[in-house]
Design a protein around this motif. Structure first.
Motif, PDB file in Angstrom:
ATOM      1  N   VAL A 116      40.372 -13.687  58.271  1.00  8.15           N
ATOM      2  CA  VAL A 116      40.150 -13.734  59.715  1.00  8.15           C
ATOM      3  C   VAL A 116      38.903 -14.543  60.034  1.00  8.15           C
ATOM      4  CG1 VAL A 116      41.330 -11.537  60.147  1.00  8.15           C
ATOM      5  CG2 VAL A 116      38.881 -11.548  59.712  1.00  8.15           C
ATOM      6  N   PRO A 117      38.862 -15.154  61.221  1.00  8.93           N
ATOM      7  CA  PRO A 117      37.674 -15.914  61.620  1.00  8.93           C
ATOM      8  C   PRO A 117      36.452 -14.995  61.717  1.00  8.93           C
ATOM      9  CG  PRO A 117      39.521 -16.372  63.083  1.00  8.93           C
ATOM     10  CD  PRO A 117      39.923 -15.228  62.218  1.00  8.93           C
ATOM     11  N   LEU A 123      37.152 -20.841  60.523  1.00 12.76           N
ATOM     12  CA  LEU A 123      38.523 -20.598  60.949  1.00 12.76           C
ATOM     13  C   LEU A 123      38.609 -20.484  62.469  1.00 12.76           C
ATOM     14  CD1 LEU A 123      39.865 -17.984  58.363  1.00 12.76           C
ATOM     15  CD2 LEU A 123      40.189 -20.454  58.371  1.00 12.76           C
ATOM     16  N   ALA A 124      39.619 -21.134  63.041  1.00 10.46           N
ATOM     17  CA  ALA A 124      39.857 -21.060  64.478  1.00 10.46           C
ATOM     18  C   ALA A 124      40.768 -19.879  64.806  1.00 10.46           C
ATOM     19  CB  ALA A 124      40.485 -22.358  64.979  1.00 10.46           C
ATOM     20  N   ARG A 125      41.576 -19.431  63.825  1.00 10.51           N
ATOM     21  CA  ARG A 125      42.473 -18.288  64.011  1.00 10.51           C
ATOM     22  C   ARG A 125      42.768 -17.664  62.655  1.00 10.51           C
ATOM     23  NH1 ARG A 125      46.346 -22.980  65.892  1.00 10.51           N
ATOM     24  NH2 ARG A 125      44.651 -23.077  67.357  1.00 10.51           N
ATOM     25  N   ASP A 126      43.440 -16.509  62.674  1.00 11.33           N
ATOM     26  CA  ASP A 126      43.783 -15.819  61.428  1.00 11.33           C
ATOM     27  C   ASP A 126      44.584 -16.740  60.505  1.00 11.33           C
ATOM     28  OD1 ASP A 126      42.643 -13.651  62.665  1.00 11.33           O
ATOM     29  OD2 ASP A 126      44.418 -12.383  62.613  1.00 11.33           O
ATOM     30  N   VAL A 140      45.655 -23.149  57.380  1.00 13.13           N
ATOM     31  CA  VAL A 140      44.440 -22.849  58.148  1.00 13.13           C
ATOM     32  C   VAL A 140      44.262 -23.827  59.296  1.00 13.13           C
ATOM     33  CG1 VAL A 140      43.157 -21.816  56.238  1.00 13.13           C
ATOM     34  CG2 VAL A 140      42.946 -24.247  56.640  1.00 13.13           C
ATOM     35  N   TRP A 141      43.691 -23.326  60.381  1.00  8.29           N
ATOM     36  CA  TRP A 141      43.179 -24.154  61.464  1.00  8.29           C
ATOM     37  C   TRP A 141      41.669 -24.011  61.417  1.00  8.29           C
ATOM     38  CZ3 TRP A 141      45.259 -27.594  64.781  1.00  8.29           C
ATOM     39  CH2 TRP A 141      46.647 -27.637  64.885  1.00  8.29           C
ATOM     40  N   LEU A 142      40.964 -25.119  61.204  1.00  7.40           N
ATOM     41  CA  LEU A 142      39.508 -25.107  61.145  1.00  7.40           C
ATOM     42  C   LEU A 142      38.924 -25.645  62.440  1.00  7.40           C
ATOM     43  CD1 LEU A 142      38.995 -26.457  57.516  1.00  7.40           C
ATOM     44  CD2 LEU A 142      38.893 -24.082  58.287  1.00  7.40           C
ATOM     45  N   ARG A 143      37.956 -24.919  62.998  1.00 10.51           N
ATOM     46  CA  ARG A 143      37.255 -25.369  64.198  1.00 10.51           C
ATOM     47  C   ARG A 143      36.129 -26.300  63.752  1.00 10.51           C
ATOM     48  NH1 ARG A 143      36.541 -20.788  66.477  1.00 10.51           N
ATOM     49  NH2 ARG A 143      38.253 -21.022  67.925  1.00 10.51           N
ATOM     50  N   LEU A 144      36.068 -27.479  64.348  1.00 10.97           N
ATOM     51  CA  LEU A 144      35.025 -28.439  63.997  1.00 10.97           C
ATOM     52  C   LEU A 144      33.682 -27.982  64.577  1.00 10.97           C
ATOM     53  CD1 LEU A 144      37.003 -31.760  64.503  1.00 10.97           C
ATOM     54  CD2 LEU A 144      36.505 -30.570  62.361  1.00 10.97           C
ATOM     55  N   GLY A 150      37.623 -29.641  69.082  1.00  6.97           N
ATOM     56  CA  GLY A 150      38.401 -30.193  67.975  1.00  6.97           C
ATOM     57  C   GLY A 150      38.723 -29.173  66.910  1.00  6.97           C
ATOM     58  N   GLU A 151      39.963 -29.242  66.419  1.00  2.69           N
ATOM     59  CA  GLU A 151      40.435 -28.407  65.317  1.00  2.69           C
ATOM     60  C   GLU A 151      41.263 -29.269  64.375  1.00  2.69           C
ATOM     61  OE1 GLU A 151      42.671 -25.105  66.864  1.00  2.69           O
ATOM     62  OE2 GLU A 151      40.940 -24.274  67.925  1.00  2.69           O
ATOM     63  N   ILE A 152      41.259 -28.894  63.110  1.00  4.36           N
ATOM     64  CA  ILE A 152      42.046 -29.583  62.093  1.00  4.36           C
ATOM     65  C   ILE A 152      42.915 -28.551  61.388  1.00  4.36           C
ATOM     66  CG2 ILE A 152      41.986 -30.886  59.922  1.00  4.36           C
ATOM     67  CD1 ILE A 152      41.000 -32.590  62.206  1.00  4.36           C
ATOM     68  N   GLU A 153      44.211 -28.867  61.221  1.00  2.00           N
ATOM     69  CA  GLU A 153      45.119 -27.988  60.488  1.00  2.00           C
ATOM     70  C   GLU A 153      45.286 -28.508  59.066  1.00  2.00           C
ATOM     71  OE1 GLU A 153      49.652 -26.135  60.579  1.00  2.00           O
ATOM     72  OE2 GLU A 153      49.217 -27.922  61.764  1.00  2.00           O
ATOM     73  N   LEU A 154      45.104 -27.594  58.108  1.00  2.19           N
ATOM     74  CA  LEU A 154      45.297 -27.904  56.697  1.00  2.19           C
ATOM     75  C   LEU A 154      46.317 -26.940  56.105  1.00  2.19           C
ATOM     76  CD1 LEU A 154      41.588 -28.141  55.427  1.00  2.19           C
ATOM     77  CD2 LEU A 154      43.021 -30.022  56.234  1.00  2.19           C
ATOM     78  N   LYS A 155      47.080 -27.419  55.122  1.00  2.00           N
ATOM     79  CA  LYS A 155      47.903 -26.553  54.280  1.00  2.00           C
ATOM     80  C   LYS A 155      47.378 -26.766  52.866  1.00  2.00           C
ATOM     81  CE  LYS A 155      52.394 -25.921  56.509  1.00  2.00           C
ATOM     82  NZ  LYS A 155      51.898 -25.905  57.822  1.00  2.00           N
TER      83      LYS A 155
END
Length: 167
Positions: A116-117, A123-126, A140-144, A150-155
């Motif tokens: 969890v963030p 983390l932008a969300r769980d 994951v969604w990472l908050r810049l 800005g957010e970046i989604e990674l797998k």
């Protein structure tokens, strides 16, 4: 440098609500760093919600490593502009991989752990870490940080060297 613990495959999926660094838009790309390894995505021209879907692979030698991410705006005639940064601890996915081995999970889809963030992560969300057909995967969604938005989604997939060598 430690022993080879596995392969980390990072899919840089997309960015959302990235900041404007040129006249009306930006030309973003992502730089990922793990230890002394650095890889970067292609540049997406004139886009604040880019889709990369680009896979980058790192060798893991430290189970408690941190994946660092920086987003830049590509400029032709001057230094590239910063568009934010984020970090992701690999400890949760590494411990989930150990749990997968202990439980001997190999087929289907099983959630191994939730993250969890909090104040210690970007983390932008769980985020959940799952075993999907034998692979340990985290979305994951990472908050810049240090930027207006800005957010970046990674797998992320952690591939155990013993599993990889037996395939």
């Amino acid at each position: 440098m430690g022993e080879h613990l596995g392969l980390l495959k990072v899919i840089v999926v997309q960015g959302k609500k990235l900041v404007i660094r040129d006249f009306k838009s930006s030309d973003p790309y992502v730089v990922l760093k793990l230890g002394n390894q650095t890889l970067k995505t292609k540049v997406i021209n004139s886009c604040l919600n880019p889709v990369w879907n680009e896979e980058l692979s790192f060798s893991i030698t430290e189970p408690n490593a941190t994946l660092s991410l920086e987003v830049f705006d590509k400029d032709r005639f001057k230094a590239d502009d910063e568009m934010g940064h984020a970090q992701l601890s690999l400890q949760p996915i590494a411990s989930a991989a150990r749990l997968k081995q202990i439980l001997q999970v190999s087929s289907g889809q099983t959630i191994l752990r939730k993250v969890v963030p909090d104040t210690d992560n970007c983390l932008a969300r769980d985020s959940s870490i799952s075993c999907i057909d034998g692979e340990v995967v985290q979305s994951v969604w990472l908050r810049l940080c240090d930027v207006e938005s800005g957010e970046i989604e990674l797998k992320i997939k952690l591939i155990d060297p013993y599993v990889a060598s037996s395939k």
